[in-house]
Enzyme design. Sequence first.
Site, PDB file in Angstrom:
ATOM      1  N   GLY A  54       6.925  44.882   3.282  1.00 47.00           N
ATOM      2  CA  GLY A  54       7.547  44.288   4.474  1.00 47.00           C
ATOM      3  C   GLY A  54       6.542  43.319   5.060  1.00 47.00           C
ATOM      4  CD  GLU A 111       7.221  53.292   0.279  1.00 49.73           C
ATOM      5  OE1 GLU A 111       7.878  54.157  -0.301  1.00 49.73           O
ATOM      6  OE2 GLU A 111       7.669  52.168   0.552  1.00 49.73           O
ATOM      7  NE  ARG A 112       6.976  48.681   6.257  1.00 46.11           N
ATOM      8  CZ  ARG A 112       8.242  48.597   6.596  1.00 46.11           C
ATOM      9  NH1 ARG A 112       8.691  49.272   7.653  1.00 46.11           N
ATOM     10  NH2 ARG A 112       9.077  47.850   5.927  1.00 46.11           N
ATOM     11  N   GLY A 123     -22.114  28.764   0.292  1.00 46.11           N
ATOM     12  CA  GLY A 123     -21.447  28.298  -0.927  1.00 46.11           C
ATOM     13  C   GLY A 123     -21.155  29.418  -1.908  1.00 46.11           C
ATOM     14  CG  MET A 158      12.478  48.068  -3.411  1.00 45.45           C
ATOM     15  SD  MET A 158      11.675  48.510  -1.845  1.00 45.45           S
ATOM     16  CE  MET A 158       9.997  48.594  -2.373  1.00 45.45           C
TER      17      MET A 158
HETATM   18  C1  LIG Z   1       1.168  41.128  -5.010  1.00 42.86           C
HETATM   19  C2  LIG Z   1       2.572  41.522  -4.667  1.00 42.86           C
HETATM   20  C3  LIG Z   1       3.048  42.744  -5.122  1.00 42.86           C
HETATM   21  C4  LIG Z   1       4.377  43.115  -4.832  1.00 42.86           C
HETATM   22  N1  LIG Z   1       4.850  44.302  -5.335  1.00 42.86           N
HETATM   23  C5  LIG Z   1       6.163  44.600  -5.182  1.00 42.86           C
HETATM   24  C6  LIG Z   1       6.731  45.765  -5.813  1.00 42.86           C
HETATM   25  O1  LIG Z   1       6.036  46.543  -6.454  1.00 42.86           O
HETATM   26  N2  LIG Z   1       8.061  45.987  -5.674  1.00 42.86           N
HETATM   27  C7  LIG Z   1       8.870  45.163  -4.942  1.00 42.86           C
HETATM   28  O2  LIG Z   1      10.057  45.421  -4.865  1.00 42.86           O
HETATM   29  N3  LIG Z   1       8.364  44.059  -4.330  1.00 42.86           N
HETATM   30  C8  LIG Z   1       7.033  43.764  -4.431  1.00 42.86           C
HETATM   31  N4  LIG Z   1       6.516  42.634  -3.841  1.00 42.86           N
HETATM   32  C9  LIG Z   1       7.399  41.764  -3.097  1.00 42.86           C
HETATM   33  C10 LIG Z   1       7.210  41.806  -1.577  1.00 42.86           C
HETATM   34  O3  LIG Z   1       7.568  43.057  -1.063  1.00 42.86           O
HETATM   35  C11 LIG Z   1       8.031  40.654  -1.001  1.00 42.86           C
HETATM   36  O4  LIG Z   1       7.422  39.444  -1.428  1.00 42.86           O
HETATM   37  C12 LIG Z   1       8.111  40.689   0.518  1.00 42.86           C
HETATM   38  O5  LIG Z   1       8.879  41.790   0.928  1.00 42.86           O
HETATM   39  C13 LIG Z   1       8.717  39.401   1.099  1.00 42.86           C
HETATM   40  O6  LIG Z   1       9.893  39.048   0.477  1.00 42.86           O
HETATM   41  P1  LIG Z   1      10.101  37.546  -0.060  1.00 42.86           P
HETATM   42  O7  LIG Z   1       8.943  37.227  -0.923  1.00 42.86           O
HETATM   43  O8  LIG Z   1      11.450  37.447  -0.645  1.00 42.86           O
HETATM   44  O9  LIG Z   1      10.002  36.654   1.241  1.00 42.86           O
HETATM   45  P2  LIG Z   1      11.216  36.284   2.229  1.00 42.86           P
HETATM   46  O10 LIG Z   1      11.924  37.515   2.612  1.00 42.86           O
HETATM   47  O11 LIG Z   1      11.993  35.179   1.638  1.00 42.86           O
HETATM   48  O12 LIG Z   1      10.398  35.745   3.481  1.00 42.86           O
HETATM   49  C14 LIG Z   1       9.927  34.400   3.595  1.00 42.86           C
HETATM   50  C15 LIG Z   1       9.321  34.231   4.975  1.00 42.86           C
HETATM   51  O13 LIG Z   1      10.336  34.454   5.962  1.00 42.86           O
HETATM   52  C16 LIG Z   1       9.911  35.427   6.891  1.00 42.86           C
HETATM   53  N5  LIG Z   1      11.044  36.208   7.346  1.00 42.86           N
HETATM   54  C17 LIG Z   1      12.043  36.758   6.606  1.00 42.86           C
HETATM   55  N6  LIG Z   1      12.894  37.432   7.379  1.00 42.86           N
HETATM   56  C18 LIG Z   1      12.447  37.314   8.661  1.00 42.86           C
HETATM   57  C19 LIG Z   1      12.878  37.792   9.920  1.00 42.86           C
HETATM   58  N7  LIG Z   1      13.955  38.578  10.051  1.00 42.86           N
HETATM   59  N8  LIG Z   1      12.165  37.467  11.024  1.00 42.86           N
HETATM   60  C20 LIG Z   1      11.059  36.687  10.916  1.00 42.86           C
HETATM   61  N9  LIG Z   1      10.605  36.205   9.748  1.00 42.86           N
HETATM   62  C21 LIG Z   1      11.266  36.519   8.631  1.00 42.86           C
HETATM   63  C22 LIG Z   1       8.927  36.295   6.107  1.00 42.86           C
HETATM   64  O14 LIG Z   1       8.045  36.987   6.974  1.00 42.86           O
HETATM   65  C23 LIG Z   1       8.224  35.242   5.281  1.00 42.86           C
HETATM   66  O15 LIG Z   1       7.217  34.654   6.049  1.00 42.86           O
HETATM   67  C24 LIG Z   1       5.194  42.261  -4.077  1.00 42.86           C
HETATM   68  C25 LIG Z   1       4.680  41.054  -3.595  1.00 42.86           C
HETATM   69  C26 LIG Z   1       3.388  40.683  -3.893  1.00 42.86           C
HETATM   70  C27 LIG Z   1       2.870  39.361  -3.368  1.00 42.86           C
END
Ligand SMILES: Cc1cc2nc3c(=O)[nH]c(=O)nc-3n(C[C@H](O)[C@H](O)[C@H](O)COP(=O)(O)OP(=O)(O)OC[C@H]3O[C@@H](n4cnc5c(N)ncnc54)[C@H](O)[C@@H]3O)c2cc1C
Length: 396
Positions: free
Chosen positions: A383, A261-262, A359, A143
Amino acid sequence: MSKDARPIFMAPPETSPLLNRTVFGSEHDDYRRGVRNFFEAEVYPHWEAWEAQGHVDRDLWNKAGAAGMLCVTMPEAFGGLGADRLFATIVMEEQARVGASGPGFSLHSEIVAPYLKHYGSQAQKERYLPRMASGELIGAIAMTEPGTGSDLQNIRTRARDAGDHYVLNGSKIFITNGFLADLVIVVAKTGETGKGSADTSLMLVEAGTPGFTKGKPLKKMGMRAQDTAELFFEDVRVPKENLLGSEGAGFLMLMQQLAWERLMIAIQAQASAEAAFDIARDYVKSRTAFGRPVAAFQTMRHRMADMQTELGVGRTFVDECLKAEIAGTLTPMAAAAAKMWVSEMCSRVIDQCVQMHGGYGFMWEYPVSRAFVDNRAHQIYGGTNDIMRELISRAL
Ligand SMILES: Cc1cc2nc3c(=O)[nH]c(=O)nc-3n(C[C@H](O)[C@H](O)[C@H](O)COP(=O)(O)OP(=O)(O)OC[C@H]3O[C@@H](n4cnc5c(N)ncnc54)[C@H](O)[C@@H]3O)c2cc1C
């Protein structure tokens, strides 16, 4: 670090929950014993090697399939065990217990496979599910993109209609199982209405399809043995029969699966926090300072009382959510609350577990050190917790 000081995985006696767990039956206990043996024998001993290479060995998946640990909730006709989600929960809990964040089993079995089960055509189910259950085929879901994660409606990956197939272009990032994946559910825009909720579709893309390439496993702060990769799609020809469900229904399908999922994240965070607590509690009982076990100091005992209480609250909430999931009544709001609160409680508890080790808690060889960084991700994926707060508050 001297060989004597090196920690090995010793299953500490588990702390009794504050209240007895009532979700599982004896059939679950038998299954748990087998799963526990598997993680202790086949997974835990390899953490160092797998962290160095950035992914688990490919044959671990075949072993897990043979041991009946993949896709357990899928119908028997498609290679699963036809089991309830409590069995899947056991796999997640036992994996967390040995602190093995490498294998992406739960995403494969309980996120990717259910999309096929619920929305796949008969041909898609027959083609993919049995091989997913045996471990022959590894699944991922893509995604997130470099430019957007939380704001999923604004993804840029696009699949253009070209008659009997789509032409897929775009890229995805942070994809769990991405490096080893044989099958990826790709979220892409197919429509032109301008509304992400109506324009989004899910499609199945197989590794090896021309134009589909993978990056190396990303170097992460934690979960270093889990392969998390970038995926690239350049003029990838995706046959129309690889569309999952109907065109434009992608967003709806994603939303329908999110509660479970959550809850899965809450299940893993809860079990990880309990395991870290058990290890830290044993450590302070055996470590001495000022002529006494560290556990004898009142400040330490009170700290553990606080931790045990938080764990008890989380355990009860998670198990009640599990019961609701089994009964088909889990609400998105409860699942979001469980994911948010338990993932943060997990980080609070494990932070204290590191502190209790002094430590040694900062040394990578110690399980609590790895648990500290591995479990931080629960607040981010599925999310972010900011988004969870947003969802909960919207429903108030
Ligand atoms: C180890 C790991 C495994 C993952 N596995 C998958 C996977 O299998 N498939 C997949 O598709 N993705 C995966 N992800 C991605 C993950 O779902 C996203 O990183 C996450 O949804 C956040 O998106 P972003 O990194 O683009 O952050 P952004 O959306 O850019 O967010 C940046 C900051 O802004 C805040 N923010 C954004 N919108 C709002 C709002 N409306 N109100 C308040 N705050 C907000 C967020 O909380 C965050 O603090 C993975 C991530 C990690 C770290």
